[in-house]
Design an enzyme around this catalytic site. Sequence first.
Site, PDB file in Angstrom:
ATOM      1  N   HIS A 137     -45.213 -37.141  28.579  1.00 38.45           N
ATOM      2  CA  HIS A 137     -46.366 -36.914  27.705  1.00 38.45           C
ATOM      3  C   HIS A 137     -47.089 -35.622  28.097  1.00 38.45           C
ATOM      4  O   HIS A 137     -47.352 -34.755  27.248  1.00 38.45           O
ATOM      5  CB  HIS A 137     -47.309 -38.122  27.814  1.00 38.45           C
ATOM      6  CG  HIS A 137     -48.531 -38.027  26.955  1.00 38.45           C
ATOM      7  ND1 HIS A 137     -48.626 -38.613  25.723  1.00 38.45           N
ATOM      8  CD2 HIS A 137     -49.719 -37.400  27.156  1.00 38.45           C
ATOM      9  CE1 HIS A 137     -49.810 -38.352  25.188  1.00 38.45           C
ATOM     10  NE2 HIS A 137     -50.496 -37.620  26.057  1.00 38.45           N
ATOM     11  N   GLU A 138     -47.421 -35.501  29.387  1.00 41.12           N
ATOM     12  CA  GLU A 138     -48.163 -34.314  29.825  1.00 41.12           C
ATOM     13  C   GLU A 138     -47.315 -33.051  29.696  1.00 41.12           C
ATOM     14  O   GLU A 138     -47.842 -31.976  29.433  1.00 41.12           O
ATOM     15  CB  GLU A 138     -48.677 -34.488  31.253  1.00 41.12           C
ATOM     16  CG  GLU A 138     -49.642 -35.663  31.440  1.00 41.12           C
ATOM     17  CD  GLU A 138     -50.795 -35.686  30.450  1.00 41.12           C
ATOM     18  OE1 GLU A 138     -51.202 -34.612  29.961  1.00 41.12           O
ATOM     19  OE2 GLU A 138     -51.286 -36.786  30.125  1.00 41.12           O
ATOM     20  N   HIS A 195     -47.809 -31.649  26.309  1.00 35.83           N
ATOM     21  CA  HIS A 195     -48.995 -30.778  26.246  1.00 35.83           C
ATOM     22  C   HIS A 195     -48.728 -29.432  26.919  1.00 35.83           C
ATOM     23  O   HIS A 195     -49.065 -28.365  26.392  1.00 35.83           O
ATOM     24  CB  HIS A 195     -50.171 -31.449  26.970  1.00 35.83           C
ATOM     25  CG  HIS A 195     -50.773 -32.609  26.230  1.00 35.83           C
ATOM     26  ND1 HIS A 195     -51.315 -32.487  24.971  1.00 35.83           N
ATOM     27  CD2 HIS A 195     -50.939 -33.914  26.580  1.00 35.83           C
ATOM     28  CE1 HIS A 195     -51.790 -33.673  24.576  1.00 35.83           C
ATOM     29  NE2 HIS A 195     -51.566 -34.560  25.538  1.00 35.83           N
ATOM     30  N   GLU A 241     -51.722 -33.403  20.758  1.00 33.91           N
ATOM     31  CA  GLU A 241     -51.234 -34.770  20.939  1.00 33.91           C
ATOM     32  C   GLU A 241     -49.949 -35.005  20.158  1.00 33.91           C
ATOM     33  O   GLU A 241     -49.115 -35.819  20.567  1.00 33.91           O
ATOM     34  CB  GLU A 241     -52.329 -35.758  20.508  1.00 33.91           C
ATOM     35  CG  GLU A 241     -52.089 -37.177  20.947  1.00 33.91           C
ATOM     36  CD  GLU A 241     -52.231 -37.405  22.456  1.00 33.91           C
ATOM     37  OE1 GLU A 241     -52.629 -36.463  23.184  1.00 33.91           O
ATOM     38  OE2 GLU A 241     -51.916 -38.530  22.905  1.00 33.91           O
TER      39      GLU A 241
END
EC number: 3.4.17.19
Lengths: 491, 491
Positions: free
Chosen positions: B256-257, B260, B286
């Site tokens: 997820h990170e 980003h 997101e």
Amino acid sequence: MTAYDELMAFERETQALGQVAGRLGWDQETMMPRGAADQRSEEMAAMEGVLHTRRTDPRLEDWLGKAVASDDVAAANLRLIRRSVDRATKIPVRLAAEIARVTSKAQGIWAEARAGEDVAAFLPTFEKVLRLKREEGAALAAGTDKSVYDAMLDDYEPEATAQSLSEMFDALRPRLVDLRARVLAAEAPKALSGSFDEAGQLALSTKLALGFGYDLSTGRIDKAVHPFSSGSGADVRITTRTNPVDPFNCFYSTIHEVGHAAYEQAIDPAYRLTPLGSGVSMGVHESQSRIYENQLGRSAAFTGWLYGQMRDQFGDFGVADAESFYKLVNRVSDGFIRTEADEVQYNLHVLLRFDLERALISGDLALRDLEAAWNDRFRADFGFAVDKPSNGVLQDVHWSVGLFGYFPTYTLGNVYAGCLHQALRKDIPDLDDDLGRGDTRRATTWLKEAVQQHGGLYTPVEVITKAGGMAPSVEPLLDYLETKFAGLYAL
Amino acid sequence: MTAYDELMAFERETQALGQVAGRLGWDQETMMPRGAADQRSEEMAAMEGVLHTRRTDPRLEDWLGKAVASDDVAAANLRLIRRSVDRATKIPVRLAAEIARVTSKAQGIWAEARAGEDVAAFLPTFEKVLRLKREEGAALAAGTDKSVYDAMLDDYEPEATAQSLSEMFDALRPRLVDLRARVLAAEAPKALSGSFDEAGQLALSTKLALGFGYDLSTGRIDKAVHPFSSGSGADVRITTRTNPVDPFNCFYSTIHEVGHAAYEQAIDPAYRLTPLGSGVSMGVHESQSRIYENQLGRSAAFTGWLYGQMRDQFGDFGVADAESFYKLVNRVSDGFIRTEADEVQYNLHVLLRFDLERALISGDLALRDLEAAWNDRFRADFGFAVDKPSNGVLQDVHWSVGLFGYFPTYTLGNVYAGCLHQALRKDIPDLDDDLGRGDTRRATTWLKEAVQQHGGLYTPVEVITKAGGMAPSVEPLLDYLETKFAGLYAL
């Protein structure tokens, strides 16, 4: 609000921003991804620009003109802010930003040149740094009777001059040269052998840091190529390094940096984020790191305790007893690296740099001749040749980041440590009983009360004179060294 | 220099200082000594003050008035700077500094209250944060036709409104509620059991990060309580966390990170330290983190590869085959924590916060009633009771640092990810062949080219519309979820 209150509120923010800039430097040495160097140099330059703008804010003159000091603390604050404003207004914003930008990049280029043993790869950058710092020194010296070098020196050691330091160093050198010759002519203890695992070194290093009073609730320990201490007030960080065959490098680097950091942590919390809230000068700072490292950490009593700790950590490492260990820790031998030098030879490394950098700044020495000059002087002082640049002219980061006038404060710190140690031993005659148990508390408390707590309240010479009970002199350091090494080497 | 050049030179320094402030936030979550919290809040406030002063510098209006855009990039820069100036000039310096100071301290108080399961201990601080953020929102809304909440929302998702989001979320909710009910009525796969060592989790987590294109030469990975990504340009850092019994938490937090961070790292380097040099909105951000994590990372094809990786790392961990592993990774079960929620239920967690925070801001909900309102709504949506505050109202850091209007961008990001995924699969029909080998390169390259490289060049809706080939809609996300979970749960 009074003018003084307004001034101090403004100053507090400036100090907070100064802490941020300092932490950016810490990050660069410990955490920053390699590819971020260019961006980081822009960030540093922008921070430097902000700080410079604040330090030359026109309101400062107004507040300083109107502010009234109600006590000694206020008087010291006003004196130090006056000094900062005078300095900052002499340096053009463009120059300050350019120095920040160039030195930030230069540090990476220096590190690569050092890794590649390539002096030529660093010279064009060094040339830029030197030119910018000379320009800054000239701006600071303008309108005063100071030389460019003295103006630089004043940044690190207020009120010191090349003249006064030279006189001190001239008194130091003959007796050090003589002591070194006698020690190296005597039989040396066997060097340490074997390998010491990194985790064990770091564990004992942390124990030493805590034992010397480093407070991890307002600090942290990381690894870096060149150990350093960074920050003031409630966030004072240190770094260390490990070498599998030389655990003393790790341990004494750590104790050294704890000397710096404990000083910052011991300053009266009421002074935080004010001009009094950090160590008063590099020389006084170094006096703390060196007395922690040497007069306490390398004493017969403390090394007796450390010997047991090392056996606990690493088992039998081939040293028979505490007396042999004491000799080993204080072993004097040929070596290239200043930061690894023993107490006898350390200051000779510094004096070399002091003389070379003065010649660089005055123009008596051209940069293209620096490596040769370094190597010549090294051979003259130490009796053997530099084998590669990372053992010679590229070994220290200082010049790459523009720190000219900084080196002599190391030896000044040793001189100050000598004075403080003499007074400390007079006040606590049975200190060795404590040190033999690894207990440094009475010693560090004495230093906190005599020196550290005051931060910037007194001038460097004032605080050392008060604490040492005499005007600074090289005699206590020389007496200490001659006595200690005469005993160690049966001279 | 033209007015545009002068403006951009000034803006570049501001952006650099913004990066410094951001890194201070990273440091606070990863490195800062605990005792430094008070000093840090002063440092943050000082940085915020500097940034605010620059964003309201009177020269900006002058430059903006004279600057001429020579191309689309310049036009976008001018548009974004105009936006920033308009925003900043509405917020008094005092308020900006106060918010920075209070939220910096509030974060520590929140963490302690969360650790101690003590909502009451946090309420007085939360009250302050809420009051200050309301004041800020009112200042931003003044002179516009926006509500206070919409003004807040605009900070994170330019041009979005509570109205537009509510309409979108209203279309989402019934089909999600229905899908959730059907899935939870079906037979659930067995949960993962056993313990997974931290070193092994971090090793595989790093492999996943690199596999998804995270560039460690301009990044680094550390541990933090709440995983996050931080920074733009050449210094984009992520954090992760480990839980011995739940390695998926670590792996999918990391992916997820990386979504980003890869977005930030993929932005055209020519945009660095300009307004175009970071992700265009939280929603678009997101969309990247969620498509990396879910549509790619939790796909049948990719989990097939991950299954082998986990067996290599941890040996037999009690899951028989890749198909069981795929079901396990996508297991839907009751849970309290938003960041650990599955794809079916995640958005219901967000909608809860969206509704509660709007009520807090409007004043319809008093802070003293928040915990009860949370618990009531949770029971209504999820069918069981919150057992302790760290599983309820204290679970997220966002409100403690004043992030109101931020939560809905999570669900907006999921909606955008649905649109992008539909287009991606259409363009690369055989993508699963790659994912089955753990190869995400064609997928991430598509996202880089379609979305990430543009940074702030287009508005959020523009960039999603261009990339997805249609106006943003909830249909693709819902179709994807219904198809995926119908297959998984044999609905």
